[in-house]
Scaffold this motif. Structure first.
Motif, short mmCIF file in Angstrom:
data_model
loop_
_atom_site.label_atom_id
_atom_site.label_comp_id
_atom_site.label_asym_id
_atom_site.label_seq_id
_atom_site.Cartn_x
_atom_site.Cartn_y
_atom_site.Cartn_z
N PHE A 85 -1.98 6.34 -2.12
CA PHE A 85 -1.20 5.28 -1.48
C PHE A 85 -1.49 3.93 -2.14
O PHE A 85 -0.59 3.17 -2.45
CB PHE A 85 -1.53 5.22 0.01
CG PHE A 85 -0.74 4.19 0.77
CD1 PHE A 85 0.60 4.40 1.05
CD2 PHE A 85 -1.34 3.01 1.19
CE1 PHE A 85 1.33 3.46 1.74
CE2 PHE A 85 -0.61 2.07 1.88
CZ PHE A 85 0.72 2.30 2.17
N LYS A 86 -2.76 3.63 -2.38
CA LYS A 86 -3.14 2.37 -3.03
C LYS A 86 -2.61 2.31 -4.45
O LYS A 86 -2.10 1.29 -4.91
CB LYS A 86 -4.65 2.21 -3.04
CG LYS A 86 -5.24 1.93 -1.69
CD LYS A 86 -6.75 1.84 -1.79
CE LYS A 86 -7.39 1.61 -0.46
NZ LYS A 86 -8.84 1.52 -0.56
N ARG A 87 -2.74 3.43 -5.18
CA ARG A 87 -2.30 3.45 -6.57
C ARG A 87 -0.79 3.22 -6.66
O ARG A 87 -0.31 2.41 -7.45
CB ARG A 87 -2.68 4.78 -7.22
CG ARG A 87 -2.40 4.86 -8.69
CD ARG A 87 -3.01 6.10 -9.29
NE ARG A 87 -2.76 7.30 -8.52
CZ ARG A 87 -1.68 8.07 -8.68
NH1 ARG A 87 -0.77 7.77 -9.57
NH2 ARG A 87 -1.52 9.15 -7.95
N LEU A 88 -0.02 3.91 -5.82
CA LEU A 88 1.42 3.71 -5.81
C LEU A 88 1.79 2.30 -5.35
O LEU A 88 2.69 1.67 -5.90
CB LEU A 88 2.09 4.73 -4.89
CG LEU A 88 2.11 6.17 -5.41
CD1 LEU A 88 2.59 7.12 -4.32
CD2 LEU A 88 2.98 6.27 -6.63
N GLY A 89 1.08 1.81 -4.37
CA GLY A 89 1.34 0.45 -3.89
C GLY A 89 1.10 -0.58 -4.98
O GLY A 89 1.89 -1.52 -5.14
N ASP A 90 0.02 -0.41 -5.74
CA ASP A 90 -0.27 -1.35 -6.82
C ASP A 90 0.79 -1.29 -7.91
O ASP A 90 1.17 -2.31 -8.47
CB ASP A 90 -1.65 -1.07 -7.42
CG ASP A 90 -2.78 -1.44 -6.48
OD1 ASP A 90 -2.56 -2.30 -5.61
OD2 ASP A 90 -3.87 -0.87 -6.63
N VAL A 91 1.29 -0.09 -8.19
CA VAL A 91 2.35 0.06 -9.20
C VAL A 91 3.61 -0.68 -8.75
O VAL A 91 4.21 -1.43 -9.51
CB VAL A 91 2.65 1.55 -9.47
CG1 VAL A 91 3.92 1.71 -10.28
CG2 VAL A 91 1.48 2.20 -10.18
N PHE A 92 4.01 -0.48 -7.49
CA PHE A 92 5.19 -1.16 -6.98
C PHE A 92 4.99 -2.67 -6.93
O PHE A 92 5.88 -3.44 -7.25
CB PHE A 92 5.58 -0.65 -5.59
CG PHE A 92 6.23 0.69 -5.62
CD1 PHE A 92 7.46 0.86 -6.26
CD2 PHE A 92 5.65 1.79 -5.04
CE1 PHE A 92 8.08 2.09 -6.30
CE2 PHE A 92 6.26 3.03 -5.08
CZ PHE A 92 7.46 3.18 -5.71
N MET A 93 3.79 -3.12 -6.54
CA MET A 93 3.51 -4.55 -6.46
C MET A 93 3.55 -5.19 -7.85
O MET A 93 4.11 -6.27 -8.03
CB MET A 93 2.16 -4.79 -5.80
CG MET A 93 1.88 -6.26 -5.55
SD MET A 93 3.05 -7.04 -4.41
CE MET A 93 2.60 -6.26 -2.89
N ASP A 94 2.96 -4.52 -8.84
CA ASP A 94 3.01 -5.05 -10.21
C ASP A 94 4.45 -5.13 -10.71
O ASP A 94 4.85 -6.11 -11.32
CB ASP A 94 2.17 -4.19 -11.16
CG ASP A 94 0.68 -4.40 -10.97
OD1 ASP A 94 0.30 -5.43 -10.36
OD2 ASP A 94 -0.09 -3.54 -11.42
N ALA A 95 5.24 -4.09 -10.42
CA ALA A 95 6.64 -4.10 -10.85
C ALA A 95 7.40 -5.22 -10.15
O ALA A 95 8.20 -5.92 -10.76
CB ALA A 95 7.29 -2.75 -10.55
N PHE A 96 7.14 -5.42 -8.87
CA PHE A 96 7.80 -6.47 -8.12
C PHE A 96 7.43 -7.85 -8.67
O PHE A 96 8.28 -8.70 -8.86
CB PHE A 96 7.42 -6.39 -6.64
CG PHE A 96 8.06 -7.45 -5.80
CD1 PHE A 96 9.36 -7.29 -5.35
CD2 PHE A 96 7.38 -8.59 -5.46
CE1 PHE A 96 9.96 -8.27 -4.58
CE2 PHE A 96 7.97 -9.58 -4.70
CZ PHE A 96 9.27 -9.41 -4.25
#
Length: 119
Positions: A85-96
């Motif tokens: 969950f954290k890893r996916l969240g960080d990926v989406f946050m970086d993309a955003f």
């Protein structure tokens, strides 16, 4: 010098928040980083980290994801580990944060007040 991957560098113009850190080493070319809390610059925009004369700020990646994960429904928690969950969240946050199209004002979520529905 290696980068601590638990953190991400703040981009130009991001607002410095409590918990962010700043590198205060004397010589960024020769000295290792010396990270301290960015207490005196909270609320200010981060400078461009690609200019050698500017300070570099960083933010811990997973700090906000812990609270989001705790609020997930139990069935989702069983399917998704907290690490994933954290890893996916960080990926989406970086993309955003790195996409001008996504981060623009034109792509903000709508609220009930924003919807203009004629009855």
């Amino acid at each position: 010098m290696s980068w601590d991957h638990r953190y991400r560098r703040l981009n130009f113009g991001e607002i410095i928040q409590p918990g962010d850190e700043v590198d205060v080493c004397n010589d960024g070319w020769r000295d290792p980083p010396k990270w301290v809390p960015a207490e005196n610059t909270i609320g200010q925009a981060a400078p461009d980290p690609f200019y050698p004369s500017h300070r570099v700020y960083r933010r811990k990646k997973t700090a906000e994801w812990d609270s989001y994960y705790r609020n997930l429904p139990e069935d989702l928690k069983k399917k998704l580990s907290v690490h994933d969950f954290k890893r996916l969240g960080d990926v989406f946050m970086d993309a955003f944060n790195n996409s001008p199209d996504i981060a623009s004002d034109n792509c903000q979520p709508q609220t009930k007040e924003d919807k203009h529905v004629s009855d």
